[in-house]
Design a protein around this motif. Sequence first.
Motif, PDB file in Angstrom:
ATOM      1  N   LEU A 247      17.231-147.460  40.655  1.00  0.00           N
ATOM      2  CA  LEU A 247      18.007-147.123  39.454  1.00  0.00           C
ATOM      3  C   LEU A 247      19.428-147.643  39.625  1.00  0.00           C
ATOM      4  O   LEU A 247      20.049-147.425  40.667  1.00  0.00           O
ATOM      5  CB  LEU A 247      18.022-145.611  39.251  1.00  0.00           C
ATOM      6  N   ARG A 248      19.942-148.305  38.610  1.00  0.00           N
ATOM      7  CA  ARG A 248      21.265-148.922  38.718  1.00  0.00           C
ATOM      8  C   ARG A 248      22.217-148.321  37.692  1.00  0.00           C
ATOM      9  O   ARG A 248      21.844-148.049  36.563  1.00  0.00           O
ATOM     10  CB  ARG A 248      21.167-150.439  38.539  1.00  0.00           C
ATOM     11  N   ARG A 249      23.456-148.136  38.136  1.00  0.00           N
ATOM     12  CA  ARG A 249      24.515-147.652  37.261  1.00  0.00           C
ATOM     13  C   ARG A 249      25.836-148.199  37.790  1.00  0.00           C
ATOM     14  O   ARG A 249      25.861-148.896  38.809  1.00  0.00           O
ATOM     15  CB  ARG A 249      24.492-146.127  37.165  1.00  0.00           C
ATOM     16  N   THR A 250      26.926-147.887  37.132  1.00  0.00           N
ATOM     17  CA  THR A 250      28.219-148.433  37.521  1.00  0.00           C
ATOM     18  C   THR A 250      29.149-147.306  37.940  1.00  0.00           C
ATOM     19  O   THR A 250      29.264-146.285  37.249  1.00  0.00           O
ATOM     20  CB  THR A 250      28.853-149.224  36.362  1.00  0.00           C
ATOM     21  N   VAL A 257      26.285-149.232  41.747  1.00  0.00           N
ATOM     22  CA  VAL A 257      25.640-148.052  42.333  1.00  0.00           C
ATOM     23  C   VAL A 257      24.144-148.187  42.105  1.00  0.00           C
ATOM     24  O   VAL A 257      23.704-148.400  40.976  1.00  0.00           O
ATOM     25  CB  VAL A 257      26.165-146.752  41.692  1.00  0.00           C
ATOM     26  N   ARG A 258      23.376-148.108  43.186  1.00  0.00           N
ATOM     27  CA  ARG A 258      21.920-148.181  43.047  1.00  0.00           C
ATOM     28  C   ARG A 258      21.283-147.079  43.871  1.00  0.00           C
ATOM     29  O   ARG A 258      21.635-146.839  45.025  1.00  0.00           O
ATOM     30  CB  ARG A 258      21.380-149.563  43.428  1.00  0.00           C
ATOM     31  N   LEU A 269      14.854-136.327  39.349  1.00  0.00           N
ATOM     32  CA  LEU A 269      16.016-136.590  40.192  1.00  0.00           C
ATOM     33  C   LEU A 269      17.224-137.087  39.398  1.00  0.00           C
ATOM     34  O   LEU A 269      18.363-136.973  39.867  1.00  0.00           O
ATOM     35  CB  LEU A 269      15.645-137.622  41.267  1.00  0.00           C
ATOM     36  N   GLU A 270      17.004-137.630  38.230  1.00  0.00           N
ATOM     37  CA  GLU A 270      18.088-138.259  37.473  1.00  0.00           C
ATOM     38  C   GLU A 270      19.285-137.339  37.227  1.00  0.00           C
ATOM     39  O   GLU A 270      20.442-137.798  37.344  1.00  0.00           O
ATOM     40  CB  GLU A 270      17.541-138.808  36.152  1.00  0.00           C
ATOM     41  N   PRO A 271      19.122-136.053  36.893  1.00  0.00           N
ATOM     42  CA  PRO A 271      20.311-135.210  36.670  1.00  0.00           C
ATOM     43  C   PRO A 271      21.249-135.150  37.867  1.00  0.00           C
ATOM     44  O   PRO A 271      22.466-135.001  37.693  1.00  0.00           O
ATOM     45  CB  PRO A 271      19.708-133.831  36.359  1.00  0.00           C
ATOM     46  N   TRP A 272      20.718-135.262  39.074  1.00  0.00           N
ATOM     47  CA  TRP A 272      21.554-135.271  40.268  1.00  0.00           C
ATOM     48  C   TRP A 272      22.177-136.634  40.496  1.00  0.00           C
ATOM     49  O   TRP A 272      23.365-136.736  40.824  1.00  0.00           O
ATOM     50  CB  TRP A 272      20.732-134.865  41.493  1.00  0.00           C
ATOM     51  N   LEU A 273      21.403-137.673  40.318  1.00  0.00           N
ATOM     52  CA  LEU A 273      21.883-139.011  40.641  1.00  0.00           C
ATOM     53  C   LEU A 273      23.012-139.461  39.725  1.00  0.00           C
ATOM     54  O   LEU A 273      23.899-140.207  40.147  1.00  0.00           O
ATOM     55  CB  LEU A 273      20.721-140.005  40.570  1.00  0.00           C
TER      56      LEU A 273
END
Length: 498
Positions: A247-250, A257-258, A269-273
Amino acid sequence: MPLTSTDRGARPRTTPANAPRRIRPALLATAVCAACACLVAASAPPAPLGVGDRLFPHLGNPGYDVTSYDLSLTYPGRNDKPLRAVTVIDARTTARLDRLNLDFARGRVHSVEVDGEPAAHAAAGEDLVVTPREPLDAGERVRITVAHTSDPLPGKGPEGGWLRTAGGLALANQADAAHLVFPCNDHPSDKALFTVRVTAPGGHTAVAGGVRTDVDRDGASTTWTYRTLHPMATELAQISIGRSTVLRRTGPHGLPVRDVVPTRHRAALEPWLRKTPGQIAWMESKAGPYPFETYGVLVADAATGFALETQTLSLFERGLFTDPAYPAWYVDSIMVHELAHQWFGNSVSPHRWSDVWLNEAHATWYEALYAEEKSGRTVEARMKTAYAASDRWRAAGGPPAAPKAPEPGNRLGIFRPNVYDGAALILYALRQEIGRPAFDRLQRAWASRHRDATATTADFVALASETAGRDLSRFLEGWLYGEKTPPMPGHPDWRTGG
């Protein structure tokens, strides 16, 4: 140790192995004696060596400085089978060497080459002892190539090295287990650049620390290549292989951020990441700019009982995020603990394992500070509780800057409360003594002055004194090395033994 060179090339020997040599008669006797000495040294039984670490006597090896590692691994599609591997080490010698020791203790060695020539090799304890055809002179660049297997073992991996997950493998090398995965100079004082190539069958994804530079799909398999842009200690290497999603974000300032997660648990897991970019921004406000090229969270589908600050890709067990027994503030603070290590422990690494308190004190400090600022759980209350237990922790594990050696067979034995909350007490006492403005300047200066290098407890005392404008060595001596915990500045009512 000085920062290792980024020059990855290996220059040829000054005199090739097959070149004729001319020796003047006046030097003949000296040359013969030197040859005899080399013969005697080479004929001695191989023996394990070390760099003199008090806690791990046989860890690391003298006589050379690694500049880079190049690891090529082929995953067979099952995490209970050995991986085929080739490790290429570029190094610079710091002494004349008839033999060269590498740390390597799990796996079969098929062949060893030194500068492209076959070299004799033998096991000695947890060392791989390599004998090149000719001795290596001080100041030479040398390339060692080892073809070997890299062997996972059953279970949760308490021995360290490969950690078997539900869908593949991850690494847990701290403190002295990287050499259970690949040949190396397995001590944090010798940081180096890394290139990692992993080939895996279809349906698997491989991720390693650093930035991805290539993906090569060839029939039923794919090869991923990752490179670090900053030097790294061997214990901080991370390689994940499994049925994962990236999963990639900035993050702040465009930081990539990956996160690497088990595909089937992605939604949970997404709410934590998604919290990670904000946590990075918070840490930057405390310790200065993030020190590496990328960051992310690796969620292992395994019950480990720990989290680990592997460089640019921190390792967590899935249960931390999915077990309702863990309150949200606690999970957040553990995420920040491993993130803080990217500054304190990864960018600034301990020169000896006795300096590990510098890693854990700072990470624990920011873990506690985050819980205070975000969840109202005050640092003072936590430190008062730690103070009450501090004498007991020192008796069991030693003073924070002189921890007791681990028990035989317990590689994680140095990670006791004395180097976590017991060491964070040192930072709290220091802040009480010099005031918050000076303490905050010290934290940022420590992370910037020793970036990409190693540092010692003495370095910290010197910088603290410089920042405060007065000698703090006497004040810090008892906190660092005393059998008993000194009085806490500003809190004469605090007592130990509770």
